[in-house]
Design a protein around this motif. Structure first.
Motif, PDB file in Angstrom:
ATOM      1  N   ARG A 135       0.851  -1.178   0.000  1.00  0.00           N
ATOM      2  CA  ARG A 135       0.000   0.000   0.000  1.00  0.00           C
ATOM      3  C   ARG A 135       0.893   1.236   0.000  1.00  0.00           C
ATOM      4  NH1 ARG A 135      -4.528  -1.591   4.584  1.00  0.00           N
ATOM      5  NH2 ARG A 135      -5.332  -3.473   3.525  1.00  0.00           N
ATOM      6  N   PRO A 136       1.307   1.676  -1.179  1.00  0.00           N
ATOM      7  CA  PRO A 136       2.232   2.817  -1.263  1.00  0.00           C
ATOM      8  C   PRO A 136       1.729   4.044  -0.529  1.00  0.00           C
ATOM      9  CG  PRO A 136       2.024   1.741  -3.385  1.00  0.00           C
ATOM     10  CD  PRO A 136       1.001   1.123  -2.504  1.00  0.00           C
ATOM     11  N   GLU A 137       0.403   4.235  -0.511  1.00  0.00           N
ATOM     12  CA  GLU A 137      -0.129   5.436   0.143  1.00  0.00           C
ATOM     13  C   GLU A 137       0.022   5.383   1.655  1.00  0.00           C
ATOM     14  OE1 GLU A 137      -3.584   2.553  -0.475  1.00  0.00           O
ATOM     15  OE2 GLU A 137      -1.776   3.200  -1.529  1.00  0.00           O
ATOM     16  N   HIS A 138       0.233   4.171   2.216  1.00  0.00           N
ATOM     17  CA  HIS A 138       0.403   4.032   3.666  1.00  0.00           C
ATOM     18  C   HIS A 138       1.834   3.660   4.059  1.00  0.00           C
ATOM     19  CE1 HIS A 138      -3.858   4.441   3.920  1.00  0.00           C
ATOM     20  NE2 HIS A 138      -4.119   3.263   3.377  1.00  0.00           N
ATOM     21  N   ALA A 139       2.701   3.500   3.078  1.00  0.00           N
ATOM     22  CA  ALA A 139       4.056   3.019   3.359  1.00  0.00           C
ATOM     23  C   ALA A 139       4.819   3.955   4.285  1.00  0.00           C
ATOM     24  CB  ALA A 139       4.822   2.844   2.049  1.00  0.00           C
ATOM     25  N   ASP A 140       4.522   5.236   4.214  1.00  0.00           N
ATOM     26  CA  ASP A 140       5.280   6.214   5.000  1.00  0.00           C
ATOM     27  C   ASP A 140       4.966   6.122   6.494  1.00  0.00           C
ATOM     28  OD1 ASP A 140       7.257   8.183   4.827  1.00  0.00           O
ATOM     29  OD2 ASP A 140       5.800   9.794   5.023  1.00  0.00           O
ATOM     30  N   GLU A 141       3.919   5.403   6.849  1.00  0.00           N
ATOM     31  CA  GLU A 141       3.554   5.259   8.261  1.00  0.00           C
ATOM     32  C   GLU A 141       4.250   4.069   8.914  1.00  0.00           C
ATOM     33  OE1 GLU A 141       1.788   7.641   9.559  1.00  0.00           O
ATOM     34  OE2 GLU A 141       1.577   8.549   7.563  1.00  0.00           O
ATOM     35  N   GLN A 142       5.002   3.310   8.143  1.00  0.00           N
ATOM     36  CA  GLN A 142       5.628   2.099   8.659  1.00  0.00           C
ATOM     37  C   GLN A 142       6.707   2.434   9.687  1.00  0.00           C
ATOM     38  OE1 GLN A 142       7.489  -0.285   5.624  1.00  0.00           O
ATOM     39  NE2 GLN A 142       8.592  -1.545   7.108  1.00  0.00           N
ATOM     40  N   LYS A 143       6.764   1.632  10.747  1.00  0.00           N
ATOM     41  CA  LYS A 143       7.818   1.768  11.754  1.00  0.00           C
ATOM     42  C   LYS A 143       8.961   0.841  11.368  1.00  0.00           C
ATOM     43  CE  LYS A 143       8.772   1.564  16.712  1.00  0.00           C
ATOM     44  NZ  LYS A 143       8.230   1.266  18.063  1.00  0.00           N
ATOM     45  N   LEU A 144      10.121   1.408  11.102  1.00  0.00           N
ATOM     46  CA  LEU A 144      11.268   0.619  10.663  1.00  0.00           C
ATOM     47  C   LEU A 144      12.045   0.091  11.861  1.00  0.00           C
ATOM     48  CD1 LEU A 144      12.533   3.001   7.838  1.00  0.00           C
ATOM     49  CD2 LEU A 144      11.277   0.863   7.536  1.00  0.00           C
ATOM     50  N   PRO A 145      12.527  -1.153  11.788  1.00  0.00           N
ATOM     51  CA  PRO A 145      13.323  -1.701  12.895  1.00  0.00           C
ATOM     52  C   PRO A 145      14.685  -1.022  12.991  1.00  0.00           C
ATOM     53  CG  PRO A 145      13.277  -3.234  11.055  1.00  0.00           C
ATOM     54  CD  PRO A 145      12.309  -2.136  10.711  1.00  0.00           C
ATOM     55  N   LEU A 169      22.981  -1.980  -2.618  1.00  0.00           N
ATOM     56  CA  LEU A 169      22.891  -2.352  -1.210  1.00  0.00           C
ATOM     57  C   LEU A 169      21.659  -1.737  -0.556  1.00  0.00           C
ATOM     58  CD1 LEU A 169      26.649  -1.954  -0.200  1.00  0.00           C
ATOM     59  CD2 LEU A 169      25.374  -4.103  -0.374  1.00  0.00           C
ATOM     60  N   LEU A 170      21.412  -0.460  -0.848  1.00  0.00           N
ATOM     61  CA  LEU A 170      20.244   0.214  -0.283  1.00  0.00           C
ATOM     62  C   LEU A 170      18.949  -0.426  -0.769  1.00  0.00           C
ATOM     63  CD1 LEU A 170      21.337   3.963  -0.493  1.00  0.00           C
ATOM     64  CD2 LEU A 170      20.831   2.683   1.596  1.00  0.00           C
ATOM     65  N   MET A 171      18.877  -0.763  -2.053  1.00  0.00           N
ATOM     66  CA  MET A 171      17.670  -1.389  -2.590  1.00  0.00           C
ATOM     67  C   MET A 171      17.439  -2.753  -1.943  1.00  0.00           C
ATOM     68  SD  MET A 171      15.927   0.490  -4.605  1.00  0.00           S
ATOM     69  CE  MET A 171      14.936  -0.603  -5.632  1.00  0.00           C
ATOM     70  N   ALA A 172      18.517  -3.464  -1.634  1.00  0.00           N
ATOM     71  CA  ALA A 172      18.368  -4.765  -0.968  1.00  0.00           C
ATOM     72  C   ALA A 172      17.763  -4.589   0.430  1.00  0.00           C
ATOM     73  CB  ALA A 172      19.722  -5.453  -0.867  1.00  0.00           C
ATOM     74  N   VAL A 173      18.298  -3.627   1.181  1.00  0.00           N
ATOM     75  CA  VAL A 173      17.793  -3.377   2.536  1.00  0.00           C
ATOM     76  C   VAL A 173      16.346  -2.902   2.498  1.00  0.00           C
ATOM     77  CG1 VAL A 173      18.043  -1.898   4.571  1.00  0.00           C
ATOM     78  CG2 VAL A 173      20.058  -2.927   3.522  1.00  0.00           C
ATOM     79  N   LEU A 174      16.051  -1.958   1.625  1.00  0.00           N
ATOM     80  CA  LEU A 174      14.689  -1.431   1.531  1.00  0.00           C
ATOM     81  C   LEU A 174      13.718  -2.499   1.026  1.00  0.00           C
ATOM     82  CD1 LEU A 174      15.540   2.067   0.004  1.00  0.00           C
ATOM     83  CD2 LEU A 174      14.684   1.620   2.315  1.00  0.00           C
ATOM     84  N   GLY A 175      14.191  -3.340   0.111  1.00  0.00           N
ATOM     85  CA  GLY A 175      13.332  -4.397  -0.408  1.00  0.00           C
ATOM     86  C   GLY A 175      12.931  -5.393   0.662  1.00  0.00           C
ATOM     87  N   ILE A 176      13.815  -5.606   1.631  1.00  0.00           N
ATOM     88  CA  ILE A 176      13.531  -6.558   2.701  1.00  0.00           C
ATOM     89  C   ILE A 176      12.664  -5.940   3.793  1.00  0.00           C
ATOM     90  CG2 ILE A 176      14.591  -7.948   4.536  1.00  0.00           C
ATOM     91  CD1 ILE A 176      17.061  -8.182   2.669  1.00  0.00           C
ATOM     92  N   PHE A 177      12.971  -4.708   4.185  1.00  0.00           N
ATOM     93  CA  PHE A 177      12.350  -4.130   5.373  1.00  0.00           C
ATOM     94  C   PHE A 177      11.281  -3.071   5.096  1.00  0.00           C
ATOM     95  CE2 PHE A 177      16.578  -5.556   6.811  1.00  0.00           C
ATOM     96  CZ  PHE A 177      16.208  -6.344   7.887  1.00  0.00           C
ATOM     97  N   PHE A 178      11.339  -2.436   3.929  1.00  0.00           N
ATOM     98  CA  PHE A 178      10.390  -1.359   3.633  1.00  0.00           C
ATOM     99  C   PHE A 178       9.260  -1.920   2.775  1.00  0.00           C
ATOM    100  CE2 PHE A 178       9.171   2.292   0.831  1.00  0.00           C
ATOM    101  CZ  PHE A 178       8.564   3.056   1.811  1.00  0.00           C
ATOM    102  N   HIS A 179       8.011  -1.721   3.189  1.00  0.00           N
ATOM    103  CA  HIS A 179       6.884  -2.364   2.541  1.00  0.00           C
ATOM    104  C   HIS A 179       6.155  -1.465   1.546  1.00  0.00           C
ATOM    105  CE1 HIS A 179       6.783  -5.153   6.307  1.00  0.00           C
ATOM    106  NE2 HIS A 179       7.759  -5.428   5.483  1.00  0.00           N
ATOM    107  N   GLY A 180       6.858  -0.471   1.035  1.00  0.00           N
ATOM    108  CA  GLY A 180       6.280   0.361  -0.024  1.00  0.00           C
ATOM    109  C   GLY A 180       6.543  -0.245  -1.388  1.00  0.00           C
ATOM    110  N   SER A 181       6.294   0.525  -2.435  1.00  0.00           N
ATOM    111  CA  SER A 181       6.523   0.038  -3.796  1.00  0.00           C
ATOM    112  C   SER A 181       8.006   0.094  -4.134  1.00  0.00           C
ATOM    113  CB  SER A 181       5.733   0.882  -4.798  1.00  0.00           C
ATOM    114  OG  SER A 181       6.291   2.185  -4.878  1.00  0.00           O
ATOM    115  N   LEU A 182       8.393  -0.619  -5.178  1.00  0.00           N
ATOM    116  CA  LEU A 182       9.786  -0.593  -5.616  1.00  0.00           C
ATOM    117  C   LEU A 182      10.183   0.799  -6.096  1.00  0.00           C
ATOM    118  CD1 LEU A 182      10.142  -4.013  -7.481  1.00  0.00           C
ATOM    119  CD2 LEU A 182      11.071  -3.380  -5.255  1.00  0.00           C
ATOM    120  N   GLN A 183       9.242   1.527  -6.691  1.00  0.00           N
ATOM    121  CA  GLN A 183       9.541   2.887  -7.151  1.00  0.00           C
ATOM    122  C   GLN A 183       9.783   3.816  -5.968  1.00  0.00           C
ATOM    123  OE1 GLN A 183      10.270   3.706 -10.198  1.00  0.00           O
ATOM    124  NE2 GLN A 183       9.902   1.585 -10.778  1.00  0.00           N
ATOM    125  N   GLN A 184       9.029   3.631  -4.886  1.00  0.00           N
ATOM    126  CA  GLN A 184       9.287   4.418  -3.677  1.00  0.00           C
ATOM    127  C   GLN A 184      10.659   4.074  -3.098  1.00  0.00           C
ATOM    128  OE1 GLN A 184       5.686   3.251  -1.586  1.00  0.00           O
ATOM    129  NE2 GLN A 184       4.950   5.370  -1.584  1.00  0.00           N
TER     130      GLN A 184
END
Length: 264
Positions: A135-145, A169-184
């Motif tokens: 849910r890209p519109e809600h991704a910014d509310e995610q609490k990151l570990p 490296l950044l895309m790998a970390v974000l892909g694992i932990f950040f639940h937004g879209s790949l474009q975000q």
């Protein structure tokens, strides 16, 4: 500089700016080219990082819409990249150049492997995210570990010291932990990489002004500025296989060149 050398450096900057915006690892184009043309490795990293700042700005502008959708995440991660970039630039400027001569081949090898396995990594990320509602519109509310901040900081250190492949490296970390879209995730990657390069460039201006090759900086800056726009606009249409193949070949050439110098 001779005209053919200027054209080579300018084209390398164009190519690096384009692929930095798409996948990262643009320094694996410019750094080997500069070393092959006879520039000292540390001076090449310094001039390269400064020149690629321009491409970072154009890439960030191209992804401004996606970046505006995750301002909180961006602001939370920026300090980690900032501090990491400062430490990485400090290490580059204060460790003996002989250390870089031994470390750089290892970093190049790691970066080349990341480029080679990037498609498999991206596939794994997509499969992992397929089971979670994106849910890209809600991704910014995610609490990151906390681990995310530590990893982003370490990538910043790596980027401030060597720059190559920090985007992957950044895309790998974000892909694992950040639940937004790949474009975000890509927008966050472009801006965090830009911050690291900016910090490194400022450090070089203050503490290593005499090691900056300004003609090289200018050529890479112009090329990467144009390449950043290309990467944000039409770069996704380019063959990923061609991009990766070109990067891997240049990375291997640089690796062989630096190992040969160590052996001799």
């Amino acid at each position: 500089m001779e005209l053919w050398r200027e054209l080579v450096v300018g084209f390398a900057g164009l190519w690096a700016g384009t692929i930095n915006t798409i996948v990262g690892s643009g320094s694996l184009v410019t750094f080997p080219v500069l070393v092959a043309l006879g520039y000292a490795p540390v001076n090449s990293i310094i001039s390269n990082a400064m020149g690629l700042v321009a491409g970072g700005f154009s890439g960030a502008w191209g992804y401004r819409r996606e970046a505006r959708s995750v301002p909180k995440t961006m602001l939370k991660l920026l300090p980690a990249s900032l501090l990491g970039g400062i430490l990485g630039a400090f290490l580059l400027l204060h460790l003996p150049e002989s250390v870089f001569g031994y470390v750089a081949p290892v970093l190049i090898a790691i970066a080349v492997l990341l480029v080679i396995f990037q498609p498999r990594l991206a596939r794994w990320v997509r499969e992992r995210q397929a089971g979670e509602p994106l849910r890209p519109e809600h991704a910014d509310e995610q609490k990151l570990p906390l681990l995310v901040y530590v990893l982003v900081f370490l990538i910043g250190v790596y980027g401030g010291y060597f720059t190559a492949a920090q985007g992957i490296l950044l895309m790998a970390v974000l892909g694992i932990f950040f639940h937004g879209s790949l474009q975000q995730s890509n927008a966050i990657k472009v801006i965090l990489s830009l911050v690291v390069n900016l910090v490194a460039a400022a450090s070089y201006l203050l503490f290593a002004f005499d090691r900056i090759n300004w003609p090289v900086v200018a050529l890479i800056a112009v090329g990467s500025l144009i390449g950043g726009f290309i990467g944000a606009k039409v770069g996704r249409k380019l063959s990923p296989l061609l991009l990766r193949g070109f990067i891997v070949v240049l990375g291997i050439v640089a690796l062989v060149n630096m190992i040969a110098k160590l052996v001799n």
